[in-house]
Scaffold this active site. Sequence first.
Site, PDB file in Angstrom:
ATOM      1  N   SER A  94       0.853  -1.185   0.000  1.00 52.27           N
ATOM      2  CA  SER A  94       0.000   0.000   0.000  1.00 52.27           C
ATOM      3  C   SER A  94       0.884   1.228   0.000  1.00 52.27           C
ATOM      4  CB  SER A  94      -0.910   0.000   1.231  1.00 52.27           C
ATOM      5  OG  SER A  94      -1.727   1.159   1.251  1.00 52.27           O
ATOM      6  N   HIS A  98       2.226  12.189  -0.994  1.00 53.81           N
ATOM      7  CA  HIS A  98       1.770  13.552  -0.738  1.00 53.81           C
ATOM      8  C   HIS A  98       2.837  14.527  -1.256  1.00 53.81           C
ATOM      9  CE1 HIS A  98      -1.706  12.471   1.687  1.00 53.81           C
ATOM     10  NE2 HIS A  98      -0.956  11.644   2.397  1.00 53.81           N
ATOM     11  N   HIS A 108      -2.753   7.405  -4.342  1.00 55.06           N
ATOM     12  CA  HIS A 108      -2.789   6.224  -3.485  1.00 55.06           C
ATOM     13  C   HIS A 108      -2.912   4.992  -4.373  1.00 55.06           C
ATOM     14  CE1 HIS A 108      -5.689   3.160  -1.912  1.00 55.06           C
ATOM     15  NE2 HIS A 108      -4.765   3.060  -0.982  1.00 55.06           N
ATOM     16  N   VAL A 111      -2.190  -3.157  -3.693  1.00 58.30           N
ATOM     17  CA  VAL A 111      -2.540  -4.488  -4.189  1.00 58.30           C
ATOM     18  C   VAL A 111      -2.458  -5.426  -2.990  1.00 58.30           C
ATOM     19  CG1 VAL A 111      -1.926  -4.255  -6.623  1.00 58.30           C
ATOM     20  CG2 VAL A 111      -0.131  -4.762  -4.958  1.00 58.30           C
ATOM     21  N   HIS A 147      -6.952   8.084 -16.479  1.00 50.99           N
ATOM     22  CA  HIS A 147      -8.018   7.122 -16.734  1.00 50.99           C
ATOM     23  C   HIS A 147      -7.762   6.297 -17.985  1.00 50.99           C
ATOM     24  CE1 HIS A 147     -11.042   7.688 -13.605  1.00 50.99           C
ATOM     25  NE2 HIS A 147     -10.611   8.935 -13.534  1.00 50.99           N
ATOM     26  N   HIS A 177     -20.193  11.850   4.507  1.00 53.45           N
ATOM     27  CA  HIS A 177     -20.632  12.954   5.372  1.00 53.45           C
ATOM     28  C   HIS A 177     -20.437  14.320   4.719  1.00 53.45           C
ATOM     29  CE1 HIS A 177     -16.350  12.367   6.425  1.00 53.45           C
ATOM     30  NE2 HIS A 177     -16.333  13.671   6.658  1.00 53.45           N
ATOM     31  N   GLY A 260      -4.279  -5.483  14.974  1.00 51.19           N
ATOM     32  CA  GLY A 260      -3.087  -5.224  15.768  1.00 51.19           C
ATOM     33  C   GLY A 260      -1.865  -4.879  14.956  1.00 51.19           C
ATOM     34  N   GLY A 261      -2.070  -4.325  13.765  1.00 54.11           N
ATOM     35  CA  GLY A 261      -0.943  -3.915  12.940  1.00 54.11           C
ATOM     36  C   GLY A 261      -0.214  -2.720  13.527  1.00 54.11           C
TER      37      GLY A 261
END
Length: 305
Positions: A94, A98, A108, A111, A147, A177, A260-261
């Site tokens: 992952s 930034h 971002h 896989v 794209h 939200h 718990g990572g």
Amino acid sequence: MSILALSEVKSFFLALQNTICIQLAQADGGASFSEDQWACAEGGGGCSRVLASGNVFEKAGVNFSHIFGATLPASATTHRPELIGRTFQALGVSLVVHPLNPYIPTSHANVRFFIAEKPGEDAVWWFGGGFDLTPFYGFKEDVVHWHRTAQRLCSPFGNDLYAKYKKWCDDYFFIKHRNEPRGIGGLFYDDLNTPNFNHCFAFTRQVGEGFLDAYLPIIEKRKPLRWGRRERQFQLYRRSRYVEFNLVWDRGTLFGLQTGGCAESILMSMPPLVRWEYHYQPQENSHEAALCRDFLPVRNWVMEV
């Protein structure tokens, strides 16, 4: 599912992490990645690599993880009750980038591979992943390139895949939200286990390796652009939307914390600086106003000219 297949997936993910780190560091031209090895309390661990305070990237993180355990957290079993009572392994890469320059989008990608097992029953496994783009200042040619690259990566595996996974991405990276997309989308897929392992793994390799084809040309095109305080303040404000999505809605963040990572690794996706402003409204007809008006609404970008 054979041990050999699992080993092949892990080897690919580790090589992918290396490749992405090398090429991002080359694009930055000033900083290198530091590495942090970590262990998960229940089993497994990972390797987090972070580049900070570079020439181009204010922060870039590329994580590899391979965790396992005896039971799955609620975030995994709520919608998949057949997973209850199974041991599991979860592997993945992952990354979040930034940039310092507000004219370069945040990006971002990930896989991942998941397998859950129970004695006497067939293993449950699947692949997932994708990549998405979050610009602060929109450039039509960049979004169309992004794209069209995604479409090209999908096309060998089926003419309908790009449209399917683009919609999934648009739907997933939506800040409910705020009633607002996080960015301009890309690809998102999950639960991929048909028609067979080799097909699914090949598609996941295509997506993982294709991310840089989509992102690096945008970096090179936009990093010479000059920017000032106005652009920086707008970038920091829009980063707040990124943080809100990741902490409120992202399933990966929740899964990582519930298993718990390493918290530092899981929250690596957070930008180093961000700001919130009460009822901010961009100036009418400004470049800032164009983001929400012209770029965030869902569009069929590959058809744009």
